[in-house]
Enzyme design. Structure first.
Site, PDB file in Angstrom:
ATOM      1  N   GLN A  11       2.856   9.116   4.200  1.00 57.95           N
ATOM      2  CA  GLN A  11       2.121   8.511   3.098  1.00 57.95           C
ATOM      3  C   GLN A  11       1.029   9.455   2.606  1.00 57.95           C
ATOM      4  O   GLN A  11       0.341   9.147   1.642  1.00 57.95           O
ATOM      5  CB  GLN A  11       1.461   7.199   3.552  1.00 57.95           C
ATOM      6  CG  GLN A  11       2.445   6.099   3.900  1.00 57.95           C
ATOM      7  CD  GLN A  11       1.762   4.902   4.544  1.00 57.95           C
ATOM      8  OE1 GLN A  11       2.073   4.552   5.661  1.00 57.95           O
ATOM      9  NE2 GLN A  11       0.830   4.262   3.839  1.00 57.95           N
TER      10      GLN A  11
ATOM     11  N   PHE B  56       4.174   1.395   5.749  1.00 57.28           N
ATOM     12  CA  PHE B  56       3.358   0.229   6.136  1.00 57.28           C
ATOM     13  C   PHE B  56       2.052   0.631   6.810  1.00 57.28           C
ATOM     14  O   PHE B  56       1.490  -0.140   7.591  1.00 57.28           O
ATOM     15  CB  PHE B  56       4.173  -0.724   7.029  1.00 57.28           C
ATOM     16  CG  PHE B  56       5.450  -1.191   6.388  1.00 57.28           C
ATOM     17  CD1 PHE B  56       5.416  -2.033   5.285  1.00 57.28           C
ATOM     18  CD2 PHE B  56       6.681  -0.770   6.853  1.00 57.28           C
ATOM     19  CE1 PHE B  56       6.589  -2.452   4.658  1.00 57.28           C
ATOM     20  CE2 PHE B  56       7.859  -1.182   6.236  1.00 57.28           C
ATOM     21  CZ  PHE B  56       7.814  -2.024   5.139  1.00 57.28           C
TER      22      PHE B  56
ATOM     23  N   GLU C 119       0.269   6.951   7.476  1.00 55.46           N
ATOM     24  CA  GLU C 119      -0.910   7.393   6.730  1.00 55.46           C
ATOM     25  C   GLU C 119      -1.563   8.558   7.463  1.00 55.46           C
ATOM     26  O   GLU C 119      -1.836   9.595   6.871  1.00 55.46           O
ATOM     27  CB  GLU C 119      -1.901   6.227   6.571  1.00 55.46           C
ATOM     28  CG  GLU C 119      -3.152   6.622   5.803  1.00 55.46           C
ATOM     29  CD  GLU C 119      -4.032   5.444   5.435  1.00 55.46           C
ATOM     30  OE1 GLU C 119      -3.547   4.307   5.425  1.00 55.46           O
ATOM     31  OE2 GLU C 119      -5.227   5.668   5.158  1.00 55.46           O
TER      32      GLU C 119
ATOM     33  N   ARG D 261     -13.256  -2.658   6.934  1.00 57.51           N
ATOM     34  CA  ARG D 261     -12.524  -3.603   6.084  1.00 57.51           C
ATOM     35  C   ARG D 261     -12.452  -4.980   6.743  1.00 57.51           C
ATOM     36  O   ARG D 261     -12.523  -5.998   6.048  1.00 57.51           O
ATOM     37  CB  ARG D 261     -11.123  -3.076   5.754  1.00 57.51           C
ATOM     38  CG  ARG D 261     -10.397  -3.900   4.702  1.00 57.51           C
ATOM     39  CD  ARG D 261      -9.115  -3.238   4.188  1.00 57.51           C
ATOM     40  NE  ARG D 261      -9.339  -2.285   3.125  1.00 57.51           N
ATOM     41  CZ  ARG D 261      -9.452  -2.604   1.825  1.00 57.51           C
ATOM     42  NH1 ARG D 261      -9.343  -3.855   1.425  1.00 57.51           N
ATOM     43  NH2 ARG D 261      -9.676  -1.680   0.928  1.00 57.51           N
TER      44      ARG D 261
ATOM     45  N   ARG E  40      -0.593  -2.366   6.820  1.00 53.77           N
ATOM     46  CA  ARG E  40      -0.685  -3.304   5.696  1.00 53.77           C
ATOM     47  C   ARG E  40      -1.814  -4.329   5.861  1.00 53.77           C
ATOM     48  O   ARG E  40      -1.714  -5.253   6.669  1.00 53.77           O
ATOM     49  CB  ARG E  40       0.655  -4.023   5.551  1.00 53.77           C
ATOM     50  CG  ARG E  40       0.939  -4.508   4.140  1.00 53.77           C
ATOM     51  CD  ARG E  40       2.366  -4.976   4.044  1.00 53.77           C
ATOM     52  NE  ARG E  40       2.762  -5.143   2.665  1.00 53.77           N
ATOM     53  CZ  ARG E  40       4.017  -5.384   2.269  1.00 53.77           C
ATOM     54  NH1 ARG E  40       4.979  -5.496   3.153  1.00 53.77           N
ATOM     55  NH2 ARG E  40       4.304  -5.515   0.999  1.00 53.77           N
TER      56      ARG E  40
ATOM     57  N   ALA F  62      -4.194   1.499   0.909  1.00 57.39           N
ATOM     58  CA  ALA F  62      -5.178   0.570   0.373  1.00 57.39           C
ATOM     59  C   ALA F  62      -4.645  -0.112  -0.899  1.00 57.39           C
ATOM     60  O   ALA F  62      -5.423  -0.552  -1.736  1.00 57.39           O
ATOM     61  CB  ALA F  62      -6.517   1.276   0.114  1.00 57.39           C
TER      62      ALA F  62
ATOM     63  N   GLU G 214      -0.794  -4.871  -0.201  1.00 52.13           N
ATOM     64  CA  GLU G 214      -1.294  -5.474   1.030  1.00 52.13           C
ATOM     65  C   GLU G 214      -1.742  -6.936   0.935  1.00 52.13           C
ATOM     66  O   GLU G 214      -1.531  -7.706   1.876  1.00 52.13           O
ATOM     67  CB  GLU G 214      -2.475  -4.653   1.563  1.00 52.13           C
ATOM     68  CG  GLU G 214      -2.126  -3.249   1.973  1.00 52.13           C
ATOM     69  CD  GLU G 214      -3.370  -2.413   2.200  1.00 52.13           C
ATOM     70  OE1 GLU G 214      -4.060  -2.101   1.213  1.00 52.13           O
ATOM     71  OE2 GLU G 214      -3.669  -2.104   3.359  1.00 52.13           O
TER      72      GLU G 214
HETATM   73  N1  MTE Z   1       6.470  -1.942   0.716  1.00 52.85           N
HETATM   74  C1  MTE Z   1       7.536  -1.312   1.241  1.00 52.85           C
HETATM   75  N2  MTE Z   1       8.758  -1.650   0.805  1.00 52.85           N
HETATM   76  N3  MTE Z   1       7.387  -0.361   2.214  1.00 52.85           N
HETATM   77  C2  MTE Z   1       6.147  -0.015   2.696  1.00 52.85           C
HETATM   78  O1  MTE Z   1       6.040   0.849   3.568  1.00 52.85           O
HETATM   79  N4  MTE Z   1       3.705  -0.383   2.572  1.00 52.85           N
HETATM   80  C3  MTE Z   1       2.651  -1.321   2.212  1.00 52.85           C
HETATM   81  C4  MTE Z   1       2.816  -1.823   0.782  1.00 52.85           C
HETATM   82  N5  MTE Z   1       4.160  -2.247   0.555  1.00 52.85           N
HETATM   83  C5  MTE Z   1       4.997  -0.674   2.151  1.00 52.85           C
HETATM   84  C6  MTE Z   1       5.215  -1.634   1.123  1.00 52.85           C
HETATM   85  C7  MTE Z   1       1.308  -0.770   2.352  1.00 52.85           C
HETATM   86  S1  MTE Z   1       0.600  -0.729   3.881  1.00 52.85           S
HETATM   87  C8  MTE Z   1       0.595  -0.309   1.274  1.00 52.85           C
HETATM   88  S2  MTE Z   1      -0.989   0.237   1.434  1.00 52.85           S
HETATM   89  C9  MTE Z   1       1.183  -0.280  -0.065  1.00 52.85           C
HETATM   90  O2  MTE Z   1       2.530  -0.746  -0.093  1.00 52.85           O
HETATM   91  C10 MTE Z   1       1.134   1.154  -0.580  1.00 52.85           C
HETATM   92  O3  MTE Z   1       1.742   1.312  -1.796  1.00 52.85           O
HETATM   93  P1  MTE Z   1       1.018   0.973  -3.209  1.00 52.85           P
HETATM   94  O4  MTE Z   1      -0.406   1.330  -3.074  1.00 52.85           O
HETATM   95  O5  MTE Z   1       1.758   1.806  -4.154  1.00 52.85           O
HETATM   96  O6  MTE Z   1       1.212  -0.494  -3.412  1.00 52.85           O
HETATM   97  N1  LUZ Z   2      -9.807   2.423   3.580  1.00 52.58           N
HETATM   98  C1  LUZ Z   2      -9.044   1.411   3.174  1.00 52.58           C
HETATM   99  C2  LUZ Z   2      -9.313   3.537   4.101  1.00 52.58           C
HETATM  100  O1  LUZ Z   2      -9.546   0.419   2.715  1.00 52.58           O
HETATM  101  N2  LUZ Z   2      -7.713   1.527   3.311  1.00 52.58           N
HETATM  102  C3  LUZ Z   2      -7.128   2.616   3.806  1.00 52.58           C
HETATM  103  O2  LUZ Z   2      -5.902   2.648   3.914  1.00 52.58           O
HETATM  104  C4  LUZ Z   2      -7.950   3.694   4.235  1.00 52.58           C
HETATM  105  N3  LUZ Z   2      -7.435   4.808   4.757  1.00 52.58           N
HETATM  106  C5  LUZ Z   2      -8.239   5.764   5.148  1.00 52.58           C
HETATM  107  C6  LUZ Z   2      -9.609   5.601   5.020  1.00 52.58           C
HETATM  108  N4  LUZ Z   2     -10.113   4.504   4.510  1.00 52.58           N
HETATM  109 MO1  MOS Z   3      -1.507   0.619   3.760  1.00 48.87          MO
HETATM  110  S1  MOS Z   3      -2.124  -0.073   5.561  1.00 48.87           S
HETATM  111  O1  MOS Z   3      -3.157   0.908   3.243  1.00 48.87           O
HETATM  112  O2  MOS Z   3      -0.906   2.123   4.197  1.00 48.87           O
END
Ligand code: MTE
Ligand code: LUZ
Ligand code: MOS
Length: 807
Positions: A242, A273, A277, A355, A387, A556, A758
């Site tokens: 990511q 997910f 990251e 958070r 997530r 995020a 999320e």
């Molecule tokens: N959806 C799918 N299909 N696969 C994923 O890995 N990750 C989630 C969410 N939805 C995820 C998902 C998480 S943890 C985040 S932070 C967001 O997607 C990231 O993508 P976005 O910021 O483009 O929504």
């Molecule tokens: N803060 C947050 C963060 O709100 N979401 C994140 O995924 C994150 N990642 C790194 C540092 N701060």
């Molecule tokens: Mo999502 S937990 O911010 O990759």
């Protein structure tokens, strides 16, 4: 005909059909078709840009890339002990095993032996201190993956470790005051005595502890990196991540190179997910170290069990709370201690705790509050983003409290929740002093309660329970509010690169990564909209650190917000150049030129988009552009824990109804109704997919997904699907009504949409509290069930037994 959005698995029942007629937003095919005809490319339910490749098995993940000749394979030798000192490692016998080319240890890292993303406390390979069972101690590189794995499996025979007792639970770490980052305190008071004085003065009080488990990301594509050495110290790493820029920096440090030597590329992930990251870093570094050392391409793909044993996941939390409240159930004062299991290193545990503390309020105004967050250092995998990133862990604590408050007062939990909602003009300042200016929770919950028939169904549940001694029903409506933006301010920026080729086709690149969430689809829609072209004209390419530099993690939930705006910025610049060029030929104001439906209207003429592009090329107009975006208005004082950490809030609510067998603890989700706020959706179909997926994923966290570490050895015993139960399609409720709330973002977000990734993970709180409601029925709702999360059948049965004993 208006078609209900996401008819999901079964057709909506009759009551819901009325609801569909009467309320809110649905995929309205006619409206979308009209919008499309008028030239809009956002607000349209486009399929995922790779959907046809996903279903045909043609979408390439890292392991699908053709392997270069000479590719070697890597496997990691893991510590069989949770805590101790590495005395010696007899690696020569391993070097002699069939196919083994090299065995590398920390001493072979050319640069810094660290893959910590924010705090640099995370060794790539063991530096002598054994921190957890599963810690990578050495890397075997062999001709085949099988040979590498067989050799690495000898770790338990060749490592001499002086063992120390492990610290495994957050409570244990807290008692020893060992933390990975300093404790945090978020305090707001309206009186001199603070939260404790408010609690003492309140007519009623509630005190208790609560426990919520962690969660494995269980991405379908495991962690993987493929490192290919390039000329003149270059290193090209294909990594399922990511955060390509972070991988670039970690690899550069590990190899003692500069960022410009390292290229990291990721077309897509098979799910992230949050688990990719920061934690893709260790594998990117090991593969690159080996590739550099041997000057051959090296691939490191983890086996699923090793993925569980090596990487961290969602933090489990333990809470100790006390609240004071009035006769309506309004919270007057609250004090809470939260302790997370951070694992052996900091990773993202600090921001996760921040958070969590910033989401304890969820949708509620808490006048006097004192929160204390401790990130316990334990001899377990280093926990990380998942997530929601601590938000779910913060919010579920207040929901658990309000559920208890309602029971103590004998009131409907929904009435107590409503009594505590943030106001719109007063009672609207969060504990961290951000004013909530976009509150839609009253309206949203009213619509959902009415549409789902909440009151009538609650009465029906009570009537059922009166005549059913063994099977008990439960129902709960739980709201959510989720803050959007990284809580680290400088991460809230993004870049994009848009090329218009002289045949009129368009290539987009941006700093975000695709993990299945549909980010590339949304960004392509934004660009098509901005340039007034059909979807087919726009292609999005792999995320690549050589195209857009210094990107943030796609995390995020900000992917579309940030990269959508950056891509829009790039596309707008190209459109303006095209407009100036073509107005120069045909007259009229450049600002009056209209781009829509692959055509350009200029001074009364209509020209094909491709012809305008061709003309601009001849006129030597720059047909590509970069774009940039930084979220405005954010501020955060880390010490005081005050400011405006979030650009805006997303809202939502869900009603779940369950049936619990009080003899076995088995349960079923009978029906779930969801109303979720995504502002003005860029793509309603993708957004509904995100809401449904998050609901089921969050339900797994709170019910069936249980992590068990052996209390003496510290071995994670639930490290495969045989012992760790994620939900499947069969766990979807037979009636699953998911709808998007009609609204727009009050802030100037990309086309007034809201982040969706999320926030909906909090919706299945309603499943947990419906189960709690059913268990509570066993004691005539007079006893607070001591139900922990995950509410496994075992935990449900234990809570039922406790309620029966107390009744
Ligand atoms: N959806 C799918 N299909 N696969 C994923 O890995 N990750 C989630 C969410 N939805 C995820 C998902 C998480 S943890 C985040 S932070 C967001 O997607 C990231 O993508 P976005 O910021 O483009 O929504
Ligand atoms: N803060 C947050 C963060 O709100 N979401 C994140 O995924 C994150 N990642 C790194 C540092 N701060
Ligand atoms: Mo999502 S937990 O911010 O990759």
């Amino acid at each position: 005909m208006n078609k209900p959005i996401a008819p999901s698995l079964l057709q909506p029942d009759e009551a819901f059909a009325d609801y569909l007629k009467n309320t809110a937003y649905r995929i309205d095919e006619n409206a979308e078709a009209a919008r499309l005809k008028a030239g809009a490319r956002v607000g349209i339910s486009r399929p995922h840009e790779s959907a046809h490749l996903h279903v045909a098995g043609e979408a390439t993940y890292i392991d699908d890339l053709p392997e270069l000749a000479g590719t070697l394979h890597c496997a990691l030798g893991l510590s069989p002990v949770a805590h101790g000192t590495l005395r010696s490692a007899e690696l020569d016998p391993i070097r002699a095993l069939p196919g083994v080319v090299a065995v590398l240890t920390a001493a072979d890292v050319p640069g810094t032996n660290d893959c910590g993303s924010i705090v640099h406390d995370d060794p790539i390979l063991c530096d002598g201190e054994i921190r957890y069972l599963g810690q990578p101690v050495f890397a075997v590189i062999a001709e085949t993956r099988d040979q590498a794995r067989r050799a690495a499996a000898k770790a338990k025979d060749v490592l001499q470790i002086d063992a120390l007792p492990p610290v495994l639970t957050p409570q244990d770490a807290h008692a020893k005051q060992q933390y990975v980052v300093p404790p945090m305190h978020l305090v707001r008071s309206t009186n001199d005595g603070g939260a404790q004085a408010a609690i003492a003065k309140a007519p009623h009080r509630l005190k208790g502890t609560f426990d919520v488990g962690g969660q494995e990301q269980f991405y379908l594509e495991g962690q993987i990196s493929y490192a290919v050495p390039k000329e003149n110290d270059g290193m090209h790493v294909f990594c399922s991540t990511q955060h390509p820029s972070e991988m670039q920096h970690l690899v550069a440090h590990a190899l003692k190179l500069h960022a410009h030597h390292v290229q990291v590329e990721c077309r897509r992930m098979g799910g992230g997910f949050g688990g990719k990251e920061s934690q893709s870093g260790l594998f990117a570094c090991v593969a690159a170290i080996a590739a550099k050392r041997l000057n051959r391409p090296v691939k490191l793909r983890l086996d699923r069990d090793d993925d569980f044993m090596v990487t961290g996941r969602r933090h489990c939390f333990w809470y100790d709370y006390e609240v004071g409240f009035d006769d309506e159930g309004r919270i007057l004062g609250a004090e809470i201690t939260m302790v997370s299991r951070a694992g052996h290193s900091a990773d993202l545990s600090g921001p996760v705790m921040t958070r969590a503390l910033c989401h304890f309020d969820n949708a509620y105004w808490l006048p006097d509050v004192a929160m204390h967050g401790f990130s316990g250092k334990t001899n377990t995998q280093s926990n990380t983003a998942f997530r929601g990133f601590g938000g779910p862990q913060g919010a579920i604590a207040i929901e658990n409290i309000l559920d208890g408050v309602a029971r103590q007062l004998g009131r409907d939990p929904l009435a107590v929740r409503r009594a505590n909602f943030y106001g719109t003009t007063e009672r609207n300042v969060t504990p961290y002093l951000q004013t909530v200016t976009d509150n839609v929770i009253h309206e949203l919950v009213d619509q959902l309660a009415a549409g789902s028939g909440y009151s009538a169904r609650r009465a029906a549940v009570a009537a059922f329970n009166d005549t059913s001694p063994v099977l008990k029903r439960g129902i709960a409506l739980v709201p959510l509010k989720f803050g959007i933006s990284f809580n680290v301010k400088h991460f809230n920026q993004a870049g994009a690169l848009v090329h218009v080729y002289n045949d009129g086709s368009i290539l987009v690149n941006h700093g975000g990564t695709e993990m299945g969430q549909g980010l590339n689809t949304k960004v392509a829609q934004v660009v098509a909209h901005e340039l007034g072209v059909s979807f087919e004209k726009v292609r999005v390419t792999a995320t690549d650190t050589q195209k857009v530099a210094n990107t943030s993690a796609t995390a995020a939930s900000t992917g579309a917000d940030l990269n959508g705006k950056a891509a829009q910025d790039a596309a707008r610049q190209i459109r303006e150049r095209l407009a100036a060029c073509i107005a120069g030929h045909h007259g009229g104001e450049p600002s009056a030129v209209v781009f829509a439906n692959d055509q350009v209207q200029v001074n009364g003429r209509t020209l094909p988009f491709d012809a305008v592009v061709a003309q601009a090329y001849l006129d030597r107009v720059q047909l590509w552009s970069d774009g940039f975006y930084a979220t405005p208005g954010l501020s955060w004082d880390r010490e005081k824990m005050q400011g405006r950490p979030f650009y805006y809030f997303a809202y939502g609510a869900a009603v779940s109804e369950v049936l619990v067998d009080t003899l076995t603890g088995e349960w079923k989700l009978l029906r779930a109704d969801v109303l979720h706020d995504v502002g003005r959706s860029l793509n309603p179909a993708v957004d509904v997919g995100q809401v449904e997926g998050a609901f089921i994923q969050g339900m797994g966290w709170l019910t069936t997904e249980e992590l068990v570490w052996h209390p003496q050895t510290g071995k994670l015993t639930t490290h495969a699907p045989s012992t760790y139960k994620i939900p499947t399609a069969n766990d979807c409720p037979p009636v699953f009504n998911v709808r998007l709330f009609e609204g727009r973002n009050a802030e100037d977000s990309i086309h007034r949409s809201k982040a969706v990734g999320e926030p909906p993970l909090l919706l299945p709180f309603s499943v947990f509290f419906a189960i709690r409601d059913a268990v509570s029925a066993v004691g005539g709702h007079r006893i607070d069930p001591p139900l922990r999360a995950p509410a496994t059948s075992e935990a449900i049965l234990a809570a039922i037994t406790a309620v029966k004993a107390a009744a």
